[in-house]
Design a protein around this motif. Structure first.
Motif, PDB file in Angstrom:
ATOM      1  N   GLU A  53     -12.784-133.504 -70.188  1.00  0.00           N
ATOM      2  CA  GLU A  53     -12.737-133.339 -71.644  1.00  0.00           C
ATOM      3  C   GLU A  53     -12.390-134.651 -72.341  1.00  0.00           C
ATOM      4  O   GLU A  53     -12.991-135.014 -73.357  1.00  0.00           O
ATOM      5  N   PHE A  54     -11.418-135.357 -71.798  1.00  0.00           N
ATOM      6  CA  PHE A  54     -11.042-136.659 -72.349  1.00  0.00           C
ATOM      7  C   PHE A  54     -12.256-137.593 -72.357  1.00  0.00           C
ATOM      8  O   PHE A  54     -12.541-138.253 -73.362  1.00  0.00           O
ATOM      9  N   ALA A  55     -12.983-137.642 -71.271  1.00  0.00           N
ATOM     10  CA  ALA A  55     -14.159-138.516 -71.170  1.00  0.00           C
ATOM     11  C   ALA A  55     -15.246-138.109 -72.163  1.00  0.00           C
ATOM     12  O   ALA A  55     -15.908-138.976 -72.755  1.00  0.00           O
ATOM     13  N   ARG A  56     -15.439-136.799 -72.368  1.00  0.00           N
ATOM     14  CA  ARG A  56     -16.431-136.351 -73.367  1.00  0.00           C
ATOM     15  C   ARG A  56     -16.074-136.863 -74.749  1.00  0.00           C
ATOM     16  O   ARG A  56     -16.936-137.312 -75.501  1.00  0.00           O
ATOM     17  N   GLY A  57     -14.804-136.792 -75.098  1.00  0.00           N
ATOM     18  CA  GLY A  57     -14.369-137.309 -76.401  1.00  0.00           C
ATOM     19  C   GLY A  57     -14.651-138.794 -76.522  1.00  0.00           C
ATOM     20  O   GLY A  57     -15.119-139.270 -77.559  1.00  0.00           O
ATOM     21  N   GLU A  58     -14.378-139.544 -75.453  1.00  0.00           N
ATOM     22  CA  GLU A  58     -14.664-140.981 -75.454  1.00  0.00           C
ATOM     23  C   GLU A  58     -16.160-141.240 -75.537  1.00  0.00           C
ATOM     24  O   GLU A  58     -16.599-142.207 -76.161  1.00  0.00           O
ATOM     25  N   PHE A  59     -16.946-140.378 -74.924  1.00  0.00           N
ATOM     26  CA  PHE A  59     -18.406-140.492 -75.005  1.00  0.00           C
ATOM     27  C   PHE A  59     -18.846-140.444 -76.471  1.00  0.00           C
ATOM     28  O   PHE A  59     -19.580-141.307 -76.936  1.00  0.00           O
ATOM     29  N   LEU A  70     -29.103-127.677 -81.783  1.00  0.00           N
ATOM     30  CA  LEU A  70     -28.307-128.903 -81.847  1.00  0.00           C
ATOM     31  C   LEU A  70     -28.670-129.637 -83.131  1.00  0.00           C
ATOM     32  O   LEU A  70     -29.869-129.759 -83.451  1.00  0.00           O
ATOM     33  N   PRO A  71     -27.705-130.112 -83.896  1.00  0.00           N
ATOM     34  CA  PRO A  71     -28.016-130.851 -85.119  1.00  0.00           C
ATOM     35  C   PRO A  71     -28.842-132.098 -84.797  1.00  0.00           C
ATOM     36  O   PRO A  71     -28.681-132.725 -83.748  1.00  0.00           O
ATOM     37  N   GLU A  72     -29.731-132.452 -85.712  1.00  0.00           N
ATOM     38  CA  GLU A  72     -30.629-133.591 -85.498  1.00  0.00           C
ATOM     39  C   GLU A  72     -29.859-134.882 -85.204  1.00  0.00           C
ATOM     40  O   GLU A  72     -30.257-135.671 -84.343  1.00  0.00           O
ATOM     41  N   ALA A  73     -28.749-135.110 -85.884  1.00  0.00           N
ATOM     42  CA  ALA A  73     -27.957-136.320 -85.637  1.00  0.00           C
ATOM     43  C   ALA A  73     -27.429-136.328 -84.206  1.00  0.00           C
ATOM     44  O   ALA A  73     -27.392-137.376 -83.549  1.00  0.00           O
ATOM     45  N   LEU A  74     -27.030-135.177 -83.700  1.00  0.00           N
ATOM     46  CA  LEU A  74     -26.547-135.085 -82.326  1.00  0.00           C
ATOM     47  C   LEU A  74     -27.693-135.300 -81.340  1.00  0.00           C
ATOM     48  O   LEU A  74     -27.538-135.989 -80.335  1.00  0.00           O
ATOM     49  N   VAL A  75     -28.853-134.760 -81.629  1.00  0.00           N
ATOM     50  CA  VAL A  75     -30.006-134.961 -80.770  1.00  0.00           C
ATOM     51  C   VAL A  75     -30.333-136.446 -80.667  1.00  0.00           C
ATOM     52  O   VAL A  75     -30.589-136.968 -79.576  1.00  0.00           O
ATOM     53  N   ARG A  76     -30.303-137.157 -81.804  1.00  0.00           N
ATOM     54  CA  ARG A  76     -30.561-138.605 -81.773  1.00  0.00           C
ATOM     55  C   ARG A  76     -29.529-139.327 -80.912  1.00  0.00           C
ATOM     56  O   ARG A  76     -29.874-140.194 -80.103  1.00  0.00           O
ATOM     57  N   LEU A  77     -28.267-138.967 -81.065  1.00  0.00           N
ATOM     58  CA  LEU A  77     -27.203-139.572 -80.260  1.00  0.00           C
ATOM     59  C   LEU A  77     -27.435-139.302 -78.778  1.00  0.00           C
ATOM     60  O   LEU A  77     -27.293-140.197 -77.949  1.00  0.00           O
ATOM     61  N   LEU A  78     -27.839-138.085 -78.444  1.00  0.00           N
ATOM     62  CA  LEU A  78     -28.072-137.727 -77.045  1.00  0.00           C
ATOM     63  C   LEU A  78     -29.296-138.441 -76.480  1.00  0.00           C
ATOM     64  O   LEU A  78     -29.302-138.864 -75.326  1.00  0.00           O
ATOM     65  N   GLN A  79     -30.329-138.589 -77.301  1.00  0.00           N
ATOM     66  CA  GLN A  79     -31.531-139.297 -76.847  1.00  0.00           C
ATOM     67  C   GLN A  79     -31.225-140.761 -76.557  1.00  0.00           C
ATOM     68  O   GLN A  79     -31.738-141.320 -75.594  1.00  0.00           O
ATOM     69  N   GLU A  80     -30.380-141.358 -77.363  1.00  0.00           N
ATOM     70  CA  GLU A  80     -29.979-142.759 -77.131  1.00  0.00           C
ATOM     71  C   GLU A  80     -29.181-142.888 -75.843  1.00  0.00           C
ATOM     72  O   GLU A  80     -29.203-143.929 -75.201  1.00  0.00           O
ATOM     73  N   ALA A  81     -28.483-141.826 -75.467  1.00  0.00           N
ATOM     74  CA  ALA A  81     -27.602-141.888 -74.303  1.00  0.00           C
ATOM     75  C   ALA A  81     -28.327-141.603 -72.989  1.00  0.00           C
ATOM     76  O   ALA A  81     -27.768-141.836 -71.932  1.00  0.00           O
ATOM     77  N   THR A  82     -29.538-141.083 -73.064  1.00  0.00           N
ATOM     78  CA  THR A  82     -30.240-140.731 -71.803  1.00  0.00           C
ATOM     79  C   THR A  82     -31.277-141.768 -71.445  1.00  0.00           C
ATOM     80  O   THR A  82     -31.650-142.611 -72.183  1.00  0.00           O
ATOM     81  N   GLY A 118     -20.152-143.651 -81.893  1.00  0.00           N
ATOM     82  CA  GLY A 118     -19.931-143.626 -83.335  1.00  0.00           C
ATOM     83  C   GLY A 118     -19.752-142.247 -83.923  1.00  0.00           C
ATOM     84  O   GLY A 118     -19.817-142.076 -85.140  1.00  0.00           O
ATOM     85  N   GLY A 119     -19.530-141.252 -83.102  1.00  0.00           N
ATOM     86  CA  GLY A 119     -19.344-139.892 -83.595  1.00  0.00           C
ATOM     87  C   GLY A 119     -18.033-139.324 -83.100  1.00  0.00           C
ATOM     88  O   GLY A 119     -17.216-140.024 -82.502  1.00  0.00           O
ATOM     89  N   SER A 120     -17.832-138.054 -83.345  1.00  0.00           N
ATOM     90  CA  SER A 120     -16.660-137.370 -82.814  1.00  0.00           C
ATOM     91  C   SER A 120     -16.925-135.877 -82.813  1.00  0.00           C
ATOM     92  O   SER A 120     -17.727-135.364 -83.604  1.00  0.00           O
ATOM     93  N   TYR A 121     -16.237-135.203 -81.929  1.00  0.00           N
ATOM     94  CA  TYR A 121     -16.349-133.756 -81.882  1.00  0.00           C
ATOM     95  C   TYR A 121     -15.817-133.147 -83.182  1.00  0.00           C
ATOM     96  O   TYR A 121     -16.343-132.159 -83.687  1.00  0.00           O
ATOM     97  N   ARG A 122     -14.815-133.778 -83.738  1.00  0.00           N
ATOM     98  CA  ARG A 122     -14.228-133.293 -84.992  1.00  0.00           C
ATOM     99  C   ARG A 122     -15.279-133.251 -86.109  1.00  0.00           C
ATOM    100  O   ARG A 122     -15.331-132.309 -86.892  1.00  0.00           O
ATOM    101  N   GLU A 123     -16.132-134.272 -86.169  1.00  0.00           N
ATOM    102  CA  GLU A 123     -17.203-134.292 -87.183  1.00  0.00           C
ATOM    103  C   GLU A 123     -18.158-133.123 -87.000  1.00  0.00           C
ATOM    104  O   GLU A 123     -18.595-132.518 -87.983  1.00  0.00           O
ATOM    105  N   LEU A 124     -18.497-132.827 -85.759  1.00  0.00           N
ATOM    106  CA  LEU A 124     -19.376-131.680 -85.503  1.00  0.00           C
ATOM    107  C   LEU A 124     -18.733-130.391 -86.004  1.00  0.00           C
ATOM    108  O   LEU A 124     -19.396-129.566 -86.639  1.00  0.00           O
TER     109      LEU A 124
END
Length: 133
Positions: free
Chosen positions: A29-35, A121-133, A40-46
Motif C-alpha cells: 500500500e505504501f508503494a502504491r501511494g508512492e507510485f 477509470l477516469p481518463e486522467a488516471l488512464v493516461r497516468l497508467l498508460q505512461e507507466a506501462t 504527480g497524482g494522489s489517491y486522495r485526489e481520486l
C-alpha cells in the motif's frame, strides 16, 4: 516501475523477529501511494473526484525474511488495467542487496464510485497508467 523505500520498525516483527506476513500488504500500500505521487497524482485526489479503488484481490509470496531495522525497497508497477479495474505487481528486496528477493505480490483494484458501484477509470488516471506501462 517505482521504487519506494521503507524501514522495518520493531512493531512490524513477530515473536521470531521477522516481519509479520500481513505487514507486506502495508508495504504494498505504501508503494502504491508512492507510485501515484511519483506520477504527480494522489489517491486522495481520486477520492475527491468520487473515485475509489478498493482492493478486491491480493496475493503474496514470501521468499526470505525481512527483519527489524532492514531498509526495504518495494518495487511497484502497473501490471494490467481494464475499463473498470487495475492491477499492481510488487517486489520487496533488502536495500543494497538487489539479489535478495524477499517477497512478491499483486493487488487487483476495482474502480467504484461513492455509491460503491463499478465505474470506468477516469481518463486522467488512464493516461497516468498508460505512461507507466
Amino acid at each position: 516501475m517505482v521504487e519506494a523505500r521503507i524501514r522495518v520498525i520493531y512493531g512490524d516483527t513477530d515473536q521470531m523477529g521477522v516481519v509479520y506476513h500481513a505487514n507486506y500488504l502495508r508495504y504494498f500500500e505504501f508503494a502504491r501511494g508512492e507510485f501515484f505521487r511519483s506520477r504527480g497524482g494522489s489517491y486522495r485526489e481520486l477520492e475527491r473526484e468520487g473515485v475509489m479503488l478498493p482492493v478486491i484481490e491480493v496475493a503474496a509470496a514470501y521468499k526470505a525474511p525481512a527483519r527489524y531495522d532492514d531498509e526495504l525497497v518495494v518495487r511497484v508497477w502497473v501490471s494490467d488495467f481494464k475499463r473498470a479495474s487495475l492491477s499492481f505487481s510488487y517486489e520487496v528486496r533488502r536495500a543494497g542487496a538487489p539479489e535478495s528477493l524477499l517477497s512478491t505480490g499483486r493487488t487487483v483494484h476495482a474502480c467504484v464510485g461513492r455509491d460503491g458501484k463499478p465505474t470506468r477509470l477516469p481518463e486522467a488516471l488512464v493516461r497516468l497508467l498508460q505512461e507507466a506501462t
